[in-house]
Write an enzyme that holds these catalytic residues in place. Structure first.
Site, PDB file in Angstrom:
ATOM      1  N   MET A 264      58.097  32.169  67.813  1.00  0.00           N
ATOM      2  CA  MET A 264      58.797  31.940  69.070  1.00  0.00           C
ATOM      3  C   MET A 264      57.925  31.045  69.919  1.00  0.00           C
ATOM      4  O   MET A 264      56.765  31.352  70.188  1.00  0.00           O
ATOM      5  CB  MET A 264      59.099  33.266  69.789  1.00  0.00           C
ATOM      6  CG  MET A 264      59.852  33.086  71.097  1.00  0.00           C
ATOM      7  SD  MET A 264      61.485  32.348  70.845  1.00  0.00           S
ATOM      8  CE  MET A 264      61.693  31.462  72.402  1.00  0.00           C
ATOM      9  N   GLU A 265      58.525  29.953  70.379  1.00  0.00           N
ATOM     10  CA  GLU A 265      57.809  28.851  71.001  1.00  0.00           C
ATOM     11  C   GLU A 265      57.457  29.099  72.461  1.00  0.00           C
ATOM     12  O   GLU A 265      57.533  28.182  73.288  1.00  0.00           O
ATOM     13  CB  GLU A 265      58.645  27.573  70.878  1.00  0.00           C
ATOM     14  CG  GLU A 265      60.005  27.619  71.582  1.00  0.00           C
ATOM     15  CD  GLU A 265      61.151  28.152  70.751  1.00  0.00           C
ATOM     16  OE1 GLU A 265      62.310  27.910  71.141  1.00  0.00           O
ATOM     17  OE2 GLU A 265      60.904  28.807  69.731  1.00  0.00           O
ATOM     18  N   HIS A 289      56.485  23.802  63.205  1.00  0.00           N
ATOM     19  CA  HIS A 289      57.797  23.943  63.847  1.00  0.00           C
ATOM     20  C   HIS A 289      57.630  24.390  65.298  1.00  0.00           C
ATOM     21  O   HIS A 289      58.238  23.812  66.215  1.00  0.00           O
ATOM     22  CB  HIS A 289      58.633  24.963  63.059  1.00  0.00           C
ATOM     23  CG  HIS A 289      60.012  25.163  63.596  1.00  0.00           C
ATOM     24  ND1 HIS A 289      61.107  24.450  63.137  1.00  0.00           N
ATOM     25  CD2 HIS A 289      60.495  25.992  64.558  1.00  0.00           C
ATOM     26  CE1 HIS A 289      62.185  24.840  63.783  1.00  0.00           C
ATOM     27  NE2 HIS A 289      61.845  25.777  64.655  1.00  0.00           N
ATOM     28  N   GLU A 290      56.804  25.416  65.515  1.00  0.00           N
ATOM     29  CA  GLU A 290      56.633  25.923  66.882  1.00  0.00           C
ATOM     30  C   GLU A 290      55.890  24.921  67.762  1.00  0.00           C
ATOM     31  O   GLU A 290      56.199  24.792  68.954  1.00  0.00           O
ATOM     32  CB  GLU A 290      55.909  27.279  66.853  1.00  0.00           C
ATOM     33  CG  GLU A 290      56.588  28.341  66.002  1.00  0.00           C
ATOM     34  CD  GLU A 290      58.063  28.544  66.312  1.00  0.00           C
ATOM     35  OE1 GLU A 290      58.476  28.343  67.464  1.00  0.00           O
ATOM     36  OE2 GLU A 290      58.819  28.905  65.393  1.00  0.00           O
ATOM     37  N   HIS A 293      58.321  22.456  69.116  1.00  0.00           N
ATOM     38  CA  HIS A 293      59.115  22.943  70.248  1.00  0.00           C
ATOM     39  C   HIS A 293      58.482  22.606  71.608  1.00  0.00           C
ATOM     40  O   HIS A 293      59.180  22.619  72.624  1.00  0.00           O
ATOM     41  CB  HIS A 293      59.301  24.454  70.154  1.00  0.00           C
ATOM     42  CG  HIS A 293      60.533  24.882  69.428  1.00  0.00           C
ATOM     43  ND1 HIS A 293      61.792  24.477  69.814  1.00  0.00           N
ATOM     44  CD2 HIS A 293      60.714  25.703  68.359  1.00  0.00           C
ATOM     45  CE1 HIS A 293      62.693  25.029  69.017  1.00  0.00           C
ATOM     46  NE2 HIS A 293      62.064  25.762  68.118  1.00  0.00           N
ATOM     47  N   GLU A 312      66.921  23.041  68.128  1.00  0.00           N
ATOM     48  CA  GLU A 312      66.440  23.369  66.784  1.00  0.00           C
ATOM     49  C   GLU A 312      66.590  22.229  65.773  1.00  0.00           C
ATOM     50  O   GLU A 312      65.731  22.062  64.909  1.00  0.00           O
ATOM     51  CB  GLU A 312      67.137  24.625  66.274  1.00  0.00           C
ATOM     52  CG  GLU A 312      66.791  25.877  67.076  1.00  0.00           C
ATOM     53  CD  GLU A 312      65.305  26.245  67.024  1.00  0.00           C
ATOM     54  OE1 GLU A 312      64.550  25.632  66.233  1.00  0.00           O
ATOM     55  OE2 GLU A 312      64.891  27.135  67.783  1.00  0.00           O
ATOM     56  N   ASP A 369      73.229  35.465  70.230  1.00  0.00           N
ATOM     57  CA  ASP A 369      72.566  36.005  69.034  1.00  0.00           C
ATOM     58  C   ASP A 369      73.535  36.128  67.867  1.00  0.00           C
ATOM     59  O   ASP A 369      73.146  35.988  66.701  1.00  0.00           O
ATOM     60  CB  ASP A 369      71.978  37.389  69.330  1.00  0.00           C
ATOM     61  CG  ASP A 369      70.707  37.324  70.161  1.00  0.00           C
ATOM     62  OD1 ASP A 369      70.098  36.242  70.244  1.00  0.00           O
ATOM     63  OD2 ASP A 369      70.325  38.360  70.740  1.00  0.00           O
ATOM     64  N   TYR A 377      69.905  24.431  62.976  1.00  0.00           N
ATOM     65  CA  TYR A 377      68.645  23.858  62.514  1.00  0.00           C
ATOM     66  C   TYR A 377      68.903  22.728  61.514  1.00  0.00           C
ATOM     67  O   TYR A 377      68.458  21.596  61.714  1.00  0.00           O
ATOM     68  CB  TYR A 377      67.796  24.934  61.823  1.00  0.00           C
ATOM     69  CG  TYR A 377      67.291  26.051  62.701  1.00  0.00           C
ATOM     70  CD1 TYR A 377      65.938  26.158  63.008  1.00  0.00           C
ATOM     71  CD2 TYR A 377      68.142  27.028  63.198  1.00  0.00           C
ATOM     72  CE1 TYR A 377      65.444  27.189  63.789  1.00  0.00           C
ATOM     73  CE2 TYR A 377      67.657  28.063  63.986  1.00  0.00           C
ATOM     74  CZ  TYR A 377      66.319  28.143  64.273  1.00  0.00           C
ATOM     75  OH  TYR A 377      65.839  29.168  65.059  1.00  0.00           O
TER      76      TYR A 377
END
Length: 606
Positions: A264-265, A289-290, A293, A312, A369, A377
């Protein structure tokens, strides 16, 4: 569409938090003070999102006011309306409150669920719309604010937040005897979903000029080794985007196994799952990936969750460009090749006409969610890859620089992105008329163009799969193909493509799979991605020997990328469905609230 706040009429621009962390009651208590700025002449109140919060009192500019809690909504919680002075332009709204023990933003772990077994642990996860269960706020990515915080914790604990750390005790005095106080400042505006806190017995190690890793003491050396490449990722992203890293510190916190995501970024403090600890840095791509972000999502943010692909899809694109920058162009296409099968599986799972398979799904009245999947993504990435093919690599690099320069510290919609690209292409004298924007953005199902990511690395993996799929008569007396050793330069992604090719073909015998396991150590792999792919292949082929390994993996971690497909696959196997339900019933209290809710839906439980 996922917030009941009036952020356009009365904008909350700065937050000052005072929190006491109480492990005994599993609650945070204290106050949130918002600086509110008028956005509309008609605004006479500020409306905040809340969910399960106990509001004790509200003050405006130091004077008590009568607040109003509206009608609760099952998904979006309870709006909190606070009247504001006549002719106001800016004011401070202080809300004294506490969270509930069942807050969907919080997970409180007993000592038994930590590595050290001596102290409890607490962390938050606010994406997508759980910040309202942590603090009264305008819980939409379209509303950004700066913040400061003073947090009181037990003497043994360390507090970390998605902000710059000030000297312990700075900014506030200890409010509990025998406790510690930590202070934080986030000077760059963020949306509410990036507000984060973690409290536990934590230690750190330096892994770069602007990076520490944090974890429980028994894990910190392993974590420092695994994530030691972080500075190379940050520097590569700065080069690719032509934008400096503006957040100051980039720290990483390796959380306990129940954390429901890969990462989680959270600004200044990325949260990571321990399922990345493969021992060989093979899963450090999640860190890339993070890191990405920090530009794609945190610096330029989707305005609503319907435009999540702008966070994403861009992040996957930048992550893969970092990989190409550091290791060569082949790896850009190879990583995309392996992930494309996940996109196809997700679209088939929903059905190609399903709303959630659109890049811009309709989320009115829905919990974002529920729409979470690999689609924004990978389908988002494929749109950006297509634009790069249309423009050419070098001109698209110029577009990337222009895009981040234009939208940094702002929010953006898909229509604004499209219009910006079209205008840029026109000025740059690039013919982009072939891009079918409506189909890409609005139509459900598969991307309108099939991307070709074939490359030599993929061919290696597929060639090995073909050997194992050959007739048994061609095998050696010990039950494997001749020359089936793993080729030089074999990485975990080769193994994922190899296993994916076997899964697509089907028809392998248990004897053949067991011999493969003996040779390649698949059941015992420390690489969680390989374990997932291997276990799903064996479930698909209905091989009972894998079931104990699956149950062990389901109890070892709570990352939704792993537990959701494994539970679904087991549940769909008639002879093993009871294993899925009994394992979930036994273990559900150890999963994060977000994961627990989604798993219950997958297993058709109330």
């Amino acid at each position: 569409p996922c917030s009941q706040s009036n952020h356009e009429e009365a904008a909350c621009t700065h937050l000052s938090l005072e929190w006491d962390v109480d492990f005994a009651s599993s609650t945070l208590s204290g106050a949130a003070t918002w600086t509110v700025t008028r956005g509309s002449e008609s605004a006479s109140q500020v409306v905040l999102d809340t969910k399960g919060l106990q509001v004790e009192s509200v003050e405006v500019d130091g004077s008590a006011v009568q607040h109003v809690l509206g009608e609760p909504h099952a998904v979006f919680g309870t709006p909190l309306a606070v009247p504001l002075p006549i002719d106001w332009t800016s004011c401070k709204v202080r809300i004294a409150y506490s969270t509930s023990a069942g807050s969907s933003a919080c997970q409180w772990l007993t000592p038994e669920l930590t590595a050290g077994k001596a102290h409890p642990y607490f962390f938050t996860q606010c994406q997508a719309i759980h910040a309202r269960a942590l603090v009264p706020c305008q819980d939409t990515p379209g509303a950004k604010f700066t913040y400061e915080a003073v947090v009181s914790v037990p003497e043994w604990a360390t507090a970390l937040m998605s902000a710059l750390r000030l000297t312990e005790g700075e900014g506030g005095k200890k409010r509990k005897a025998g406790g510690r106080t930590f202070a934080f400042s986030q000077p760059v505006p963020i949306p509410a979903y990036l507000l984060a806190i973690a409290v536990g017995e934590l230690e750190s190690r330096e892994v770069g000029p602007r990076s520490l890793v944090w974890s429980e003491p028994s894990m910190v050396a392993e974590v420092a080794y695994e994530f030691a490449e972080v500075e190379s990722f940050i520097a590569a992203a700065e080069t690719i985007t032509s934008q400096p890293y503006i957040w100051g510190q980039y720290d990483l916190l390796c959380l306990p196994p129940s954390f429901p995501y890969g990462g989680m970024e959270n600004p200044c403090l990325t949260f990571l799952t321990p399922t990345l600890l493969a021992g060989d840095r093979s899963l450090a791509g999640v860190v890339a990936h993070e890191v990405s972000h920090s530009w794609t999502g945190n610096l330029v943010t989707n305005r609503t969750w319907e435009h999540f692909w702008l966070n994403e899809g861009w992040t996957v694109w930048l992550e893969r460009r970092i990989e190409a920058h550091l290791h060569g162009e082949t790896w850009y296409g190879f990583n995309a090749l392996e992930a494309n099968s996940s996109l196809e599986e997700a679209i088939r799972g929903y059905g190609k006409e399903h709303n959630f398979t659109s890049l811009v799904p309709k989320l009115e009245g829905m919990d974002p969610d529920d729409a979470f999947s690999v689609i924004p993504y990978e389908k988002g990435f494929q749109l950006l890859h297509h634009l790069r093919e249309v423009c050419g690599a070098a001109p698209f690099g110029e577009f990337v620089s222009a895009y981040f320069a234009a939208f940094k510290m702002k929010t953006v919609t898909s229509a604004e992105f499209r219009d910006f690209f079209i205008d840029w292409a026109s000025v740059s004298e690039i013919d982009a008329s072939s891009v079918d924007w409506d189909t890409w953005l609005l139509s459900p199902g598969f991307p309108p163009l099939a991307a070709d990511f074939a490359n030599p690395e993929g061919a290696k993996a597929e060639a090995l799969a073909a050997m194992w799929l050959a007739p048994e008569a061609t095998f050696t007396p010990t039950g494997e193909p001749a020359d089936c050793e793993l080729p030089d330069g074999w990485r975990h992604r080769h193994m994922l493509v190899f296993l994916g090719a076997l899964s697509a073909a089907g028809g392998l015998s248990e004897k053949r799979l067991k011999r493969m396991d003996e040779l390649y150590g698949l059941s015992a792999s420390k690489n969680a991605e390989v374990r997932l792919k291997w276990q799903r292949l064996c479930i698909k082929l209905r091989l009972p020997f894998i079931v104990p390994h699956v149950v062990e993996f389901l109890k070892a971690q709570g990352r939704m990328k792993f537990v959701r497909p494994l539970y679904r696959d087991l549940f769909a196997w008639p002879e093993q469905a009871h294993v899925a339900t009994s394992t979930f019933d036994e273990w559900k209290a150890n999963y994060h609230p977000i994961a627990r809710k989604m798993l219950a839906t997958d297993l058709k439980q109330p």
